[in-house]
Design a protein around this motif. Structure first.
Motif, PDB file in Angstrom:
ATOM      1  N   HIS A 101      26.607  92.585  12.190  1.00 55.45           N
ATOM      2  CA  HIS A 101      25.913  93.618  11.417  1.00 55.45           C
ATOM      3  C   HIS A 101      25.805  94.913  12.226  1.00 55.45           C
ATOM      4  O   HIS A 101      25.405  94.888  13.381  1.00 55.45           O
ATOM      5  CB  HIS A 101      24.520  93.123  11.025  1.00 55.45           C
ATOM      6  CG  HIS A 101      23.907  93.921   9.918  1.00 55.45           C
ATOM      7  ND1 HIS A 101      23.469  95.212  10.093  1.00 55.45           N
ATOM      8  CD2 HIS A 101      23.687  93.628   8.610  1.00 55.45           C
ATOM      9  CE1 HIS A 101      22.994  95.668   8.941  1.00 55.45           C
ATOM     10  NE2 HIS A 101      23.119  94.721   8.029  1.00 55.45           N
ATOM     11  N   SER A 102      26.137  96.026  11.589  1.00 53.47           N
ATOM     12  CA  SER A 102      26.190  97.288  12.339  1.00 53.47           C
ATOM     13  C   SER A 102      24.802  97.759  12.790  1.00 53.47           C
ATOM     14  O   SER A 102      24.693  98.580  13.689  1.00 53.47           O
ATOM     15  CB  SER A 102      26.854  98.374  11.506  1.00 53.47           C
ATOM     16  OG  SER A 102      26.128  98.520  10.302  1.00 53.47           O
ATOM     17  N   ASN A 103      23.741  97.244  12.192  1.00 55.24           N
ATOM     18  CA  ASN A 103      22.397  97.650  12.622  1.00 55.24           C
ATOM     19  C   ASN A 103      21.745  96.639  13.571  1.00 55.24           C
ATOM     20  O   ASN A 103      20.553  96.726  13.856  1.00 55.24           O
ATOM     21  CB  ASN A 103      21.476  97.846  11.414  1.00 55.24           C
ATOM     22  CG  ASN A 103      21.733  99.169  10.735  1.00 55.24           C
ATOM     23  OD1 ASN A 103      22.119  99.197   9.580  1.00 55.24           O
ATOM     24  ND2 ASN A 103      21.560 100.253  11.467  1.00 55.24           N
TER      25      ASN A 103
END
Ligand SMILES: *Cc1c(COP(=O)(O)O)cnc(C)c1O
Length: 489
Positions: free
Chosen positions: A394-396
């Protein structure tokens, strides 16, 4: 005639009442105790009563004012620290001993179960065959007892008796930077001083670097100090890292130094086939500790120390003769449970009076077997891996460290904000306030990270997915509002 006022029977009747309160508590529907702090503090903060109110009233107050204002720790989603609520059989076994065998002494089933369950754990965790165990109140005391044996061994090797004469030489204990602080405290209590603990650097996975250890030992050999022990983590508290036991054990043997393995949290990890190989060096250990009140689900108050040379424990901790027992024990024939103290555990550690903890550990293992324990440990380790995979994809989210055991360290990230420590601190505070998923935090290289440690029997897969979802949700909200705040300035 003076009548005894305390009730001392009809336990079942009162238990019925109590169990209603306890089962209600375990639904975890009441809000946090702090919401009602002023109410229960006022109710409980009264002066000592001259006349009692009787058991029924006490029980009602326990139920309504105390149990309902208890702890968040037994919740399925509470993954803070390395703490959990006991399983049912642990609670029942502990209650049984407080009624039927208040002390672990005597020729009773309770005293005998100390030995049986210690042997069961030794088999379950595949400890060296010649190791024997001793219960105490938890990892703190278990480390103290193990290091007491190490101290005895080291001083005896130069012809001194530290238990009798005290510590007459500066000592050294080697441990990783991530060692539990009860190691330093044990050193202080044992008269060697906190400063005798030399912290050895770790690698990027939080594992003690054996070469650095060897270097420090060599350097210290020039000083006039006595090396007492090398301490390795089998599951560090902060990261769940397992130090390279085999390499450290070899260094210990080569230098003739006691090798202690702190497995308070992580020793049960040996049951997980995927990481069993990390425990190979256990066979080199002189002492090992484990906390049944962590992953095994015992009520708080049970730790265990294992050593090879049991007689060392006696020389380190003997209580000496007691006049008040003269004549009350039979040295030759045992026809009554009071004829002997049974296994005199009080002579091998730091407690005389102690609850029989063996029955609890026996019950925990008997209920679900090694297979049940293994299933729990594998589930929790897999949950940490799942969190790690989510954090990687997940990019976050950012994974800080590949998990070894059931601890996973990750954090929320966004390009829009610079102070990620502050953001993750806020996310964590909000998780705690929401009260469903309650991990702790830790610091890794100056970065504040979210740290769930999955160990509770109630903690299952739902808690792993929920935690990720909630962190993402709060993270989005927090970064939006932080962003608005910074733009409005
Ligand atoms: C929890 C822990 C301890 C201390 O144990 P207590 O039971 O809390 O006294 C010691 N060492 C390690 C590695 C631990 O995780």
């Amino acid at each position: 005639m003076h009548k005894e006022l305390a009730a001392h029977g009809y336990i079942g009747k009162h238990l019925n009442t109590l169990s209603d309160y306890l089962d209600r508590f375990l639904q975890f529907e009441t809000s946090d105790a702090m919401n009602r702090e002023s109410t229960w503090k006022k109710q409980l903060n009264v002066s000592v009563p001259e006349r009692g109110v009787g058991i029924e009233n006490v029980l009602s107050e326990i139920g309504n004012q105390i149990i309902s204002n208890g702890s968040q720790i037994p919740k399925p989603g509470c993954t803070s620290y390395i703490c959990t609520g006991a399983t049912s059989v642990g609670v029942l076994a502990s209650l049984s001993s407080s009624v039927a065998s208040p002390q672990r002494i005597g020729l009773t089933a309770f005293n005998y179960l100390e030995e049986v369950s210690l042997n069961w754990m030794a088999q379950m965790f595949e400890l060296p065959n010649d190791m024997k165990g001793l219960y105490s109140s938890g990892g703190s005391t278990a480390n103290l007892v193990a290091l007491g044996a190490a101290r005895q061994k080291a001083f005896e090797s130069i012809g001194l008796d530290p238990a009798r004469d005290g510590v007459s030489k500066p000592c050294r204990i080697y441990a990783s930077q991530y060692t539990h602080h009860t190691i330093q405290r044990s050193a202080a209590v044992l008269g060697m001083g906190r400063n005798c603990v030399k912290l050895i650097p770790v690698d990027c996975n939080g594992r003690l670097i054996p070469e650095e250890l060897a270097k420090q030992i060599k350097k210290d050999a020039k000083d006039d100090c006595l090396p007492v022990a090398i301490v390795a983590n089998a599951g560090s508290t902060s990261l769940g890292a397992i130090d390279p036991l085999q390499a450290i054990g070899k260094i210990a043997h080569k230098n003739n130094i006691w090798f202690h393995v702190d497995g308070a949290y992580g020793l049960p990890g040996v049951l997980d086939p995927a990481i069993k190989h990390l425990y190979t060096g256990l066979s080199l250990a002189d002492s090992i500790i484990v906390d049944p009140h962590k992953w095994l689900g015992a009520p708080i108050g049970i730790g265990a120390t294992y050593v090879r040379e049991y007689a060392l424990l006696q020389r380190a901790f003997t209580q000496e003769e007691s006049n008040y027992l003269e004549g009350s024990l039979s040295k030759t024939t045992h026809t009554n449970s009071m004829d002997s103290l049974g296994i005199p555990y009080n002579d091998f550690g730091v407690e005389l009076s102690a609850p029989p903890r063996g029955v609890v550990v026996w019950a925990l293992i008997k209920e679900i077997g090694i297979a049940g324990m293994r299933a729990r440990i594998c589930r929790h380790n897999a949950m940490a891996k799942y969190i790690a995979d989510k954090a990687k994809s997940h990019s976050n989210l950012e994974l800080m460290l590949e998990p070894t055991l059931s601890i996973c360290c990750f954090r929320y990230v966004t390009d829009e904000l610079t102070d990620l420590n502050q953001l993750n601190r806020q996310i964590h505070r909000q998780l705690v306030r929401n009260g469903t998923n309650i991990p702790s935090t830790t610091m890794i290289d100056g970065k504040l990270v979210i740290r769930p440690c999955f160990i509770g029997a109630r903690t299952g897969w739902a808690q792993a997915t929920d935690l990720i979802n909630e962190v993402l949700k709060i993270g989005r909200q927090m970064s939006n509002s932080n962003l608005q705040l910074s733009q409005s300035k």
